[in-house]
Design an enzyme around this catalytic site. Sequence first.
Site, mmCIF file in Angstrom:
data_model
loop_
_atom_site.group_PDB
_atom_site.id
_atom_site.type_symbol
_atom_site.label_atom_id
_atom_site.label_comp_id
_atom_site.label_asym_id
_atom_site.label_seq_id
_atom_site.Cartn_x
_atom_site.Cartn_y
_atom_site.Cartn_z
ATOM 1 N N GLU A 76 0.970 -1.379 0.102
ATOM 2 C CA GLU A 76 -0.082 0.007 0.414
ATOM 3 C C GLU A 76 1.357 1.100 0.167
ATOM 4 O O GLU A 76 0.931 2.072 0.657
ATOM 5 C CB GLU A 76 -1.215 0.392 0.990
ATOM 6 C CG GLU A 76 -2.144 1.311 1.051
ATOM 7 C CD GLU A 76 -2.910 0.809 2.233
ATOM 8 O OE1 GLU A 76 -2.956 2.858 2.103
ATOM 9 O OE2 GLU A 76 -2.940 0.145 2.675
ATOM 10 N N HIS B 202 2.400 4.171 -2.324
ATOM 11 C CA HIS B 202 1.344 5.342 -3.164
ATOM 12 C C HIS B 202 2.006 6.093 -3.926
ATOM 13 O O HIS B 202 3.867 6.770 -2.994
ATOM 14 C CB HIS B 202 0.434 6.252 -2.451
ATOM 15 C CG HIS B 202 -0.863 5.445 -2.022
ATOM 16 N ND1 HIS B 202 -1.164 5.005 -2.020
ATOM 17 C CD2 HIS B 202 -0.651 5.093 -0.255
ATOM 18 C CE1 HIS B 202 -2.759 4.479 -1.664
ATOM 19 N NE2 HIS B 202 -1.722 4.811 -0.095
ATOM 20 N N HIS C 157 -9.151 0.773 -1.346
ATOM 21 C CA HIS C 157 -8.485 1.015 -0.560
ATOM 22 C C HIS C 157 -9.397 2.735 0.047
ATOM 23 O O HIS C 157 -10.424 2.823 -0.631
ATOM 24 C CB HIS C 157 -7.445 2.417 -0.964
ATOM 25 C CG HIS C 157 -6.156 3.543 -0.734
ATOM 26 N ND1 HIS C 157 -7.090 4.643 -0.645
ATOM 27 C CD2 HIS C 157 -5.399 3.447 0.081
ATOM 28 C CE1 HIS C 157 -6.046 5.025 0.292
ATOM 29 N NE2 HIS C 157 -4.653 4.140 0.768
ATOM 30 N N ASP D 84 2.916 1.847 3.296
ATOM 31 C CA ASP D 84 1.191 3.103 3.226
ATOM 32 C C ASP D 84 2.397 4.690 2.986
ATOM 33 O O ASP D 84 2.065 6.037 3.446
ATOM 34 C CB ASP D 84 0.227 3.767 4.883
ATOM 35 C CG ASP D 84 -0.739 4.004 4.308
ATOM 36 O OD1 ASP D 84 -0.674 4.881 2.985
ATOM 37 O OD2 ASP D 84 -1.775 4.287 5.021
#
Length: 330
Positions: free
Chosen positions: A8, A10, A169, A293
């Site tokens: 996860e 980004h 998400h 994250d």
Amino acid sequence: MKKKIVLEEHLTTELNNSLWNSSGESARNGKNYMENVDQKLLDVSQRIAEMDENGIDISILSLTSPGAQSIVDIPKATSFAQKTNDEIYERFTSKNPDRLSAFATVALQSPKDAAKELERAIKEFGFKGALINGYTNIGDENTAQYLDEEPVWEFWDKVSELNIPVYLHPREPLPTQRRIYEGYSSLVGSAWGFAHETATHAIRLMLSGLFDKYPNLNVILGHLGEGLPLMLPRLEHRLYMQREGEGLGKAQRKVSEYFNDNFYVTTSGHFHTKGLLNTISEIGVDRVMFSADYPYESMKTASDWFDQALISENDRIKIGRTNAARLFNF
């Protein structure tokens, strides 16, 4: 631990930045925090350097929220998804194929086109699945289409055929559904609202009958399952007590069975050992995967916690690498 896999993580693109700005997040998170995030979302070399520093071998990247999900014009959303996947491949993954992979961006305003784009991204670019930023706006910002609803099942048919996972998400609740957060805007996003919104969305999937029709589907939830490992037993008990009532959906099995058979969870942004142990006790260690994250969270914070967490080394290796390697065929 060395050779960890994270999923996860980004990024943004120039196209995405031309459509959205982070002013709302800056107000909530602080200007300095968001300036740092925005810089890292585009920086490939710094990302890989931080992976090296923290024992991370592979990152599966995805477009930051809300992405394609909030573009109400259907042709524009479809074009945005195609151009985004092209840019992710050209700028990020093709230049670093051993270190960076990606989830496809899809525009579910048109489930048929989303299915085609998913197949293209998987077969042409080697992407590892799709990441969907919550509900999709249909018509305007206050109208949502959720992933369990019938128009989207054409997309799920392609996901099942390709046999790839979908990462669900979070995104913020609909503007018309934020009354409870008035006066406490810090709660709307990742601090609280994300989890409530996404956990409910996942429950909709469980109750819809989707996994009865497509039993091979795998949905991934971040943040140690958005609270579901703790709350699902209560939910299941109350649904049983309400079994003669209305609004139970079309599910043929218990919600816990779908959670155990059709979901994976990651540690993204939730670096708490007691929470991890509770999650393992509910879903099993084979369905938990490490993530950071990044850049909303620090790879160092995530790795320092995980590498020292009081779990067995066998479990650490599974969560840190082998579960993801198996699911994504690394």
